[in-house]
Scaffold this motif. Structure first.
Motif, short mmCIF file in Angstrom:
data_model
loop_
_atom_site.label_atom_id
_atom_site.label_comp_id
_atom_site.label_asym_id
_atom_site.label_seq_id
_atom_site.Cartn_x
_atom_site.Cartn_y
_atom_site.Cartn_z
N LEU A 86 1.18 1.69 3.10
CA LEU A 86 2.39 1.60 3.30
C LEU A 86 3.07 0.47 4.09
O LEU A 86 3.96 -0.31 3.57
CB LEU A 86 3.23 2.77 3.68
CG LEU A 86 4.72 2.99 3.25
CD1 LEU A 86 5.21 2.93 1.88
CD2 LEU A 86 5.23 4.37 3.93
N ASP A 87 2.44 0.46 5.35
CA ASP A 87 2.97 -0.93 6.10
C ASP A 87 2.48 -2.20 5.71
O ASP A 87 3.26 -3.11 5.98
CB ASP A 87 2.22 -0.46 7.46
CG ASP A 87 3.02 0.37 8.50
OD1 ASP A 87 4.01 0.86 7.93
OD2 ASP A 87 2.28 0.97 9.14
N ALA A 88 1.39 -2.20 5.05
CA ALA A 88 0.96 -3.28 4.41
C ALA A 88 1.83 -4.04 3.17
O ALA A 88 1.64 -5.18 2.79
CB ALA A 88 -0.51 -3.11 3.98
N ILE A 89 2.73 -3.13 2.63
CA ILE A 89 3.22 -3.39 1.24
C ILE A 89 4.56 -4.09 1.83
O ILE A 89 5.20 -3.81 2.76
CB ILE A 89 3.32 -2.29 0.51
CG1 ILE A 89 2.40 -1.79 -0.11
CG2 ILE A 89 4.57 -2.82 -0.77
CD1 ILE A 89 2.28 -0.74 -0.93
N GLU A 90 4.60 -5.38 1.14
CA GLU A 90 5.88 -6.45 1.45
C GLU A 90 6.95 -5.62 0.56
O GLU A 90 6.74 -5.89 -0.74
CB GLU A 90 5.81 -7.86 1.35
CG GLU A 90 4.55 -8.47 2.27
CD GLU A 90 5.29 -8.50 3.74
OE1 GLU A 90 6.49 -8.37 3.87
OE2 GLU A 90 4.54 -8.20 4.74
N PRO A 91 8.10 -5.23 1.04
CA PRO A 91 9.12 -4.59 0.18
C PRO A 91 9.65 -5.70 -0.89
O PRO A 91 9.84 -5.33 -1.93
CB PRO A 91 10.30 -4.25 1.15
CG PRO A 91 9.65 -4.16 2.45
CD PRO A 91 8.38 -5.12 2.37
N GLU A 92 9.57 -7.02 -0.55
CA GLU A 92 10.08 -8.00 -1.28
C GLU A 92 9.27 -8.10 -2.59
O GLU A 92 9.93 -8.86 -3.60
CB GLU A 92 10.48 -9.33 -0.83
CG GLU A 92 11.66 -9.30 0.43
CD GLU A 92 11.03 -8.65 1.65
OE1 GLU A 92 9.71 -8.63 1.87
OE2 GLU A 92 11.91 -8.17 2.59
N SER A 93 7.76 -7.92 -2.40
CA SER A 93 6.84 -8.54 -3.58
C SER A 93 6.20 -7.01 -4.09
O SER A 93 5.61 -7.40 -4.86
CB SER A 93 6.10 -9.45 -2.77
OG SER A 93 5.14 -8.53 -1.70
N ALA A 94 6.92 -5.89 -3.57
CA ALA A 94 6.17 -4.84 -3.98
C ALA A 94 6.50 -4.65 -5.67
O ALA A 94 7.56 -4.97 -6.11
CB ALA A 94 6.89 -3.36 -3.48
N ASP A 95 5.69 -4.18 -6.49
CA ASP A 95 6.08 -3.89 -7.95
C ASP A 95 5.85 -2.74 -8.28
O ASP A 95 5.49 -1.73 -7.40
CB ASP A 95 4.93 -4.84 -8.72
CG ASP A 95 3.47 -4.88 -8.45
OD1 ASP A 95 3.09 -3.62 -8.04
OD2 ASP A 95 2.67 -5.58 -9.19
#
Length: 61
Positions: free
Chosen positions: A26-35
């Motif tokens: 969860l920490d590694a996922i970038e909110p702007e690029s999450a699909d």
């Protein structure tokens, strides 16, 4: 697949490890690029954790 975890303490350690891995992901996922695939994967992990909790609970009964 490994042998069933029967001892309560080992079950807690297992769940803590899985939850830690989830939080790291969860920490590694970038909110702007999450699909949608990322979100689906997170939901799948939560479902797996919930299933494992039910399994451990039923083992204790």
């Amino acid at each position: 697949m490994g042998s069933p975890i029967k001892e309560k303490g080992e079950q807690v350690v297992f769940l803590k490890q899985k939850l830690t891995m989830f939080m790291d992901l969860l920490d590694a996922i970038e909110p702007e690029s999450a699909d949608l695939e990322d979100i689906d994967r997170l939901i799948s992990i939560i479902d797996d954790l919930e299933s494992k909790c039910r399994e451990f609970k039923n083992r204790d009964e």
